[in-house]
Design a protein around this motif. Sequence first.
Motif, short mmCIF file in Angstrom:
data_model
loop_
_atom_site.label_atom_id
_atom_site.label_comp_id
_atom_site.label_asym_id
_atom_site.label_seq_id
_atom_site.Cartn_x
_atom_site.Cartn_y
_atom_site.Cartn_z
N ARG A 130 0.83 -1.21 0.00
CA ARG A 130 0.00 0.00 0.00
C ARG A 130 0.85 1.26 0.00
O ARG A 130 0.57 2.23 -0.71
CB ARG A 130 -0.92 0.00 1.22
CG ARG A 130 -1.91 -1.14 1.27
CD ARG A 130 -2.80 -1.03 2.50
NE ARG A 130 -3.65 -2.20 2.68
CZ ARG A 130 -4.50 -2.35 3.67
NH1 ARG A 130 -4.64 -1.40 4.58
NH2 ARG A 130 -5.23 -3.45 3.77
N ARG A 134 1.10 4.04 -3.15
CA ARG A 134 0.93 5.48 -2.91
C ARG A 134 2.11 6.28 -3.43
O ARG A 134 1.94 7.33 -4.08
CB ARG A 134 0.75 5.69 -1.40
CG ARG A 134 0.69 7.12 -0.92
CD ARG A 134 2.03 7.71 -0.51
NE ARG A 134 2.89 6.76 0.17
CZ ARG A 134 3.77 7.09 1.09
NH1 ARG A 134 3.90 8.34 1.44
NH2 ARG A 134 4.57 6.19 1.62
N SER A 177 -5.61 4.43 2.44
CA SER A 177 -5.02 3.11 2.65
C SER A 177 -5.07 2.65 4.10
O SER A 177 -4.96 1.46 4.38
CB SER A 177 -3.56 3.11 2.18
OG SER A 177 -3.47 3.43 0.81
#
Length: 478
Positions: A130, A134, A177
Amino acid sequence: MMASQGATQLFGFATSIVIAHLLSPGQVGLAAEAVVFGTLALVIADFGVAAVIVQRPVLSDDDISTAFWTSLVLGAGLTAVGVGLSWPIAALYGQPRVQGLFALLSVGFVLSAPGIVPGALLTRELKFRRLEARTIVATGAGCATAVALAATGFGPWAIVAQSLAVAGVSTLLLWRSSAWRPRWRFSRASLREMAGFAGHSFGARSLSWGVLNGDNFLVGRFLGASSLGAYSLACSIALAPLTRLAVPMTQVFFPAFSRMDDPAQIGAAWLRALRIVAVVAVPAMLGVIVVAREFIDVVFGRRWLAAVPVLQLLAVIGLIQALTALNSGILTSTGRTQTLFRSTILVSVASIVAFAAGLPWGVGGVAFAYLLVSCVVQPLFTAITAHTVGLTLSDCLASILGVLEAGAGMLLILLGARGVMLAAGVSEVARLVLLVGLGSVVYVGLVAWRAPEVRAELIDSRRPTGEKPEPDLASEAS
């Protein structure tokens, strides 16, 4: 994470090429002057709370919420302070245009602050998929913003806007997230408990900022924006293994180290991580030393040739820093933040003195003085770190000796090949392509010969978790 860093490095490299062709060294230097102080505020906005969240074995909701509100208040305050200081900073440089650039850059502090705690929680949980998704999206958005603004005539504002786009998109994606949300809680007791650990960590990070940006400030202040533009370009290339490999690996290993109780286990993992960094950083930086002129001329253009000798010196520094970047993660994860702080003081003071001593000889003098100091203080820093996990500096060198030998062999062959190509009148583009190809082939062969443990590491890393290696039948028979 390594896949992510490869993608973001590609984005950043492509953007640097476009920016170098759209902006002059002076315009890049103006933006760099603003960014120097902007990055310090990002260090202050964290104040070490992220390291506390990752390292502490047990966290309460009060701890996390207190850390969040502390970061938010600091971020908002730094935006206000940054705008107010933009005029004195511009006067310090003697560049009125820096004022607006720095004032706008200050907005990035309040954009980044809300993402500090969610990012630290994802790191603590080892949710790197995650985190890196990003990073890729935010970097892409920042690069697109910079190119679009540079192409439409915004000059140095394009580089500042890139930082803001990365900060804003990154924070937004971190919130999407992470399942955690802050509560209206603030505990003075939690803040006091975190302050001791965070204080030393914050101090070390602030001093590290001084090392990474002190040379940029002095070059911009005393040698001018054009010199800083060339110097900052060389730095961005030479420090790529540090920023794109070693630092992200520290982010991965720090939470893992923090869950280990046995110093010997931490030491063994550190040596393996060090070897991974060396496998990539050694050929990259030694290769840059050989092809620096061809690389700068072909990729960035002749007006950036002043960066060539600086890049060759900084490449060695970039290699040293990449190999020592994991030190801070080792000391922080083992709770030795006071040792980290004291060691960083030594490195920082010596480096700043070197920057100042080299100024009379221009950007080349700054880079050379920095190299001399790095060759002394960084090995000492590594020796101190190794002692905390029961290792020695010799153990660290032994773990990467084969890789260093392979890199040295590649360097000698490339120097000879370049000399032959120059005598034969081979064009710069052809020299660059041929030398990169030759270096890659030679290095892989030499690593297989001098560092066979690297191949074993690669095979082991591809084996699914829990799968046991094939038995060594010859050893069992004997």
